[in-house]
Design a protein around this motif. Sequence first.
Motif, short mmCIF file in Angstrom:
data_model
loop_
_atom_site.label_atom_id
_atom_site.label_comp_id
_atom_site.label_asym_id
_atom_site.label_seq_id
_atom_site.Cartn_x
_atom_site.Cartn_y
_atom_site.Cartn_z
N ALA A 134 0.76 -1.60 0.03
CA ALA A 134 0.35 0.32 -0.19
C ALA A 134 0.80 1.18 0.08
O ALA A 134 0.62 2.27 -0.67
CB ALA A 134 -0.43 0.14 0.86
N LEU A 135 1.80 1.44 0.68
CA LEU A 135 2.99 2.11 0.49
C LEU A 135 3.37 2.89 -0.37
O LEU A 135 3.28 4.15 -0.80
CB LEU A 135 4.22 1.81 1.40
CG LEU A 135 4.93 3.49 1.91
CD1 LEU A 135 4.39 4.41 2.36
CD2 LEU A 135 6.63 2.98 1.97
N LEU A 136 3.78 1.80 -1.59
CA LEU A 136 4.38 2.49 -2.43
C LEU A 136 2.49 2.44 -4.30
O LEU A 136 2.54 3.15 -4.36
CB LEU A 136 4.76 1.27 -3.46
CG LEU A 136 6.00 0.56 -3.21
CD1 LEU A 136 6.68 -0.53 -3.97
CD2 LEU A 136 6.47 1.75 -3.51
N GLY A 137 1.50 1.81 -3.38
CA GLY A 137 0.59 1.90 -4.35
C GLY A 137 -0.23 3.58 -4.21
O GLY A 137 -1.23 3.69 -5.23
N ARG A 138 0.07 3.88 -3.41
CA ARG A 138 -0.53 5.45 -3.02
C ARG A 138 0.60 6.68 -3.61
O ARG A 138 -0.52 7.71 -3.90
CB ARG A 138 -0.28 5.76 -1.36
CG ARG A 138 -0.93 4.83 -0.14
CD ARG A 138 -0.94 5.86 0.65
NE ARG A 138 -1.24 4.89 1.94
CZ ARG A 138 -1.65 4.34 3.18
NH1 ARG A 138 0.03 4.77 4.07
NH2 ARG A 138 -2.11 3.95 3.80
N THR A 139 1.40 6.11 -3.98
CA THR A 139 1.79 7.06 -4.72
C THR A 139 1.67 7.51 -5.98
O THR A 139 1.44 6.76 -6.63
CB THR A 139 3.68 7.12 -4.81
OG1 THR A 139 4.71 8.13 -5.26
CG2 THR A 139 3.72 5.45 -5.77
N ARG A 140 1.85 8.12 -6.70
CA ARG A 140 1.13 9.55 -8.28
C ARG A 140 2.62 9.34 -8.84
O ARG A 140 2.53 10.06 -9.85
CB ARG A 140 -0.13 10.18 -8.45
CG ARG A 140 -1.58 9.03 -7.84
CD ARG A 140 -1.37 8.33 -8.28
NE ARG A 140 -3.04 7.73 -7.91
CZ ARG A 140 -2.79 6.96 -7.02
NH1 ARG A 140 -1.76 6.36 -7.07
NH2 ARG A 140 -3.94 5.98 -6.67
N ASN A 141 3.52 9.28 -7.84
CA ASN A 141 4.68 10.20 -8.93
C ASN A 141 5.80 9.11 -9.64
O ASN A 141 5.73 7.76 -10.35
CB ASN A 141 6.16 10.55 -8.03
CG ASN A 141 6.98 11.13 -8.55
OD1 ASN A 141 7.50 10.50 -9.36
ND2 ASN A 141 7.12 12.32 -8.70
N ARG A 142 5.63 9.39 -10.80
CA ARG A 142 5.61 8.69 -12.27
C ARG A 142 6.83 8.12 -11.97
O ARG A 142 7.15 7.24 -12.32
CB ARG A 142 5.34 9.68 -13.49
CG ARG A 142 5.92 8.27 -15.07
CD ARG A 142 5.43 9.26 -16.35
NE ARG A 142 6.51 10.62 -16.03
CZ ARG A 142 8.15 10.53 -16.91
NH1 ARG A 142 8.43 9.84 -16.99
NH2 ARG A 142 8.51 11.91 -16.47
N HIS A 143 8.05 8.77 -11.87
CA HIS A 143 9.55 8.69 -11.73
C HIS A 143 9.89 6.89 -10.86
O HIS A 143 9.63 6.14 -10.36
CB HIS A 143 10.23 9.66 -11.25
CG HIS A 143 10.68 10.87 -12.05
ND1 HIS A 143 11.03 10.56 -13.55
CD2 HIS A 143 9.73 11.54 -12.16
CE1 HIS A 143 11.34 11.02 -13.64
NE2 HIS A 143 10.62 12.56 -13.17
N LEU A 144 9.03 7.49 -9.46
CA LEU A 144 8.66 6.54 -8.12
C LEU A 144 7.89 5.19 -8.88
O LEU A 144 8.37 3.65 -8.67
CB LEU A 144 8.55 6.21 -6.97
CG LEU A 144 8.96 7.35 -5.92
CD1 LEU A 144 7.94 8.14 -4.72
CD2 LEU A 144 10.04 6.78 -5.47
#
Length: 216
Positions: free
Chosen positions: A90-100
């Motif tokens: 979920a930690l990574l699922g929340r980000t909308r940053n394209r680079h991440l």
Amino acid sequence: MSQALNPLDATSLLTALGAVGVFLVLFAETGLLVGFFLPGDSLLFTAGLLCTTGAGGVHLSLPGVLVAAVAGALLGAQTGYLIGLRAGRALLGRTRNRHLLDGAQRAEELLSRYGHRKAIVLARFIPVVRTVLNPLAGVVRVPARTFTLWQVVGGLVWTVGLVLGGYALGSSIPNVDRYLLPLVCLIVAVSLLPLVLEVVRARRRRGSDPARETVG
């Protein structure tokens, strides 16, 4: 110190914070997802260079820089792993940053293609991927002993290698500080090369899949 601190500029960071800046940047870049944009490669190389030249009135201690670099990189990676282990995908699922998001995809590809040990070491040399792989390793439950051993190996090679590379260059070339900006740009370009190669390979693989399906 009279100039505003620029977190994207290695020389500015080192001028303002010295070896402490090396520790903070590497800890954030390898342990916290918010640090993916920080200049780890160029910072390490420039710090090694400033241990010999004192460009801009900044002269750093080589032992101090090495300790700060190793501590920041190793503690950061271990922190990232623990965050991933506890927070889950979920930690990574929340980000909308394209680079991440791109970095997470490449990190997963590294883990599946090379296995845990090689991927953990190789990730140290790929910007953004070295930020994302540590929490991702926790998410996919890479064994703690395996992760710790190989992140230490990769972290030592990455930090010590770049710092000593800058130090060796500064020691062997007189007035090398005159060329500090071009050298930093070169290090940034070289550090981005693995990232560019991974993107090209991924696009080639995606482009070849439809052809295989058509032939089948």
